[in-house]
Every structure is written in C-alpha cells, then in structure tokens.
Design a protein around this motif. Structure first.
Motif, mmCIF file in Angstrom:
data_model
loop_
_atom_site.group_PDB
_atom_site.id
_atom_site.type_symbol
_atom_site.label_atom_id
_atom_site.label_comp_id
_atom_site.label_asym_id
_atom_site.label_seq_id
_atom_site.Cartn_x
_atom_site.Cartn_y
_atom_site.Cartn_z
ATOM 1 N N ILE A 1 74.728 -0.056 55.604
ATOM 2 C CA ILE A 1 75.044 -0.812 56.478
ATOM 3 C C ILE A 1 74.162 -1.617 57.739
ATOM 4 N N ALA A 2 73.166 -0.172 58.402
ATOM 5 C CA ALA A 2 71.762 -1.154 58.867
ATOM 6 C C ALA A 2 71.058 -1.598 58.465
ATOM 7 N N VAL A 3 70.800 -1.822 56.555
ATOM 8 C CA VAL A 3 69.649 -2.207 56.425
ATOM 9 C C VAL A 3 70.475 -4.132 56.446
ATOM 10 N N LYS A 4 71.555 -3.807 56.521
ATOM 11 C CA LYS A 4 72.630 -5.456 56.476
ATOM 12 C C LYS A 4 72.710 -6.081 56.928
ATOM 13 N N THR A 5 72.679 -5.150 58.290
ATOM 14 C CA THR A 5 72.528 -5.859 59.856
ATOM 15 C C THR A 5 71.856 -4.953 60.511
ATOM 16 N N ARG A 6 70.611 -5.706 60.085
ATOM 17 C CA ARG A 6 69.173 -5.108 60.683
ATOM 18 C C ARG A 6 69.126 -4.943 62.575
ATOM 19 N N TYR A 7 68.987 -4.064 63.604
ATOM 20 C CA TYR A 7 68.736 -3.825 64.423
ATOM 21 C C TYR A 7 69.835 -3.853 65.330
ATOM 22 N N VAL A 8 71.064 -4.015 64.484
ATOM 23 C CA VAL A 8 72.390 -3.735 65.805
ATOM 24 C C VAL A 8 73.310 -2.596 65.034
ATOM 25 N N ASP B 1 74.467 -11.312 50.830
ATOM 26 C CA ASP B 1 74.780 -9.817 51.325
ATOM 27 C C ASP B 1 76.316 -9.212 51.196
ATOM 28 N N LEU B 2 76.497 -7.615 50.266
ATOM 29 C CA LEU B 2 78.270 -7.538 50.869
ATOM 30 C C LEU B 2 77.822 -5.715 50.602
#
Length: 106
Positions: free
Chosen positions: A93-100, A74-75
């Motif tokens: 950003i939200a998709v690549k850092t799920r739940y964060v 991921d980038l």
C-alpha cells in the motif's frame, strides 16, 4: 515462538519473542496515514483514505479485498480479515500510494 498481542490507543501491536530470548521481541508494524499520523486500524478507514485518492473497490473475492485506481494499472490486494494484514501488505500500500501512507513500528 510465543506471541503477545497488545491493543493500545487504537493500534494493535504484536511482540514476537522466542522462549530462549528474554530481551523481548520486535514490535509489530502499523500502517500510518502520513499527513494526519493516523494509524489505520480498520478497512473502513483504509477504504475511506484510498477513496480520497481515487482508489475504488475492485471485484469481490471471498478471501481478499482489492482496490484499483482507474488511472493506473496498480492493484492493492489485502486479506478480507483485517487481523491477517501483514507488513508485506502494508508496504504494498505504501509503495503504491507514495508519500500518503507509511509503515512504522508500533
């Protein structure tokens, strides 16, 4: 289409409305760190939170800031000017850092 910006409690909100519509507009989106409910209002804060997750700044570009996690392919790419951050960047950003991170209405 006219635009009105509001700065309140560290968050930026842009209300969009048309000249023919007196009902106001739709609220702008904000990126929120889910566990602390902190609105991400600068790249310094975003980089700190991503760094805690193992993301690193990746290659310099005069138009973009990029973050890469060595353990994944991921980038994350965002415009260098924080005021040009759009909801599509926030959702990336939200998709690549799920739940964060979460994207919410301001």
């Amino acid at each position: 289409m006219s635009q009105i910006w509001e700065f309140k409690d560290g968050a930026t909100r842009r209300w969009r409305s048309t000249r023919d519509d007196d009902s106001g507009g739709q609220p702008w989106k904000v990126l929120v760190h889910a566990s602390t409910n902190e609105v991400i209002n600068s790249y310094d804060v975003l980089e700190q939170k991503l760094g805690e997750l193992g993301w690193e700044r990746y290659l310099s570009d005069h138009n973009l800031l990029r973050f890469h996690k060595p353990s994944s392919v991921d980038l994350i790419s965002v415009p260098r000017d924080f005021s040009k951050l759009k909801s599509m960047h926030m959702y990336d950003i939200a998709v690549k850092t799920r739940y964060v991170f979460q994207v919410r209405d301001a």
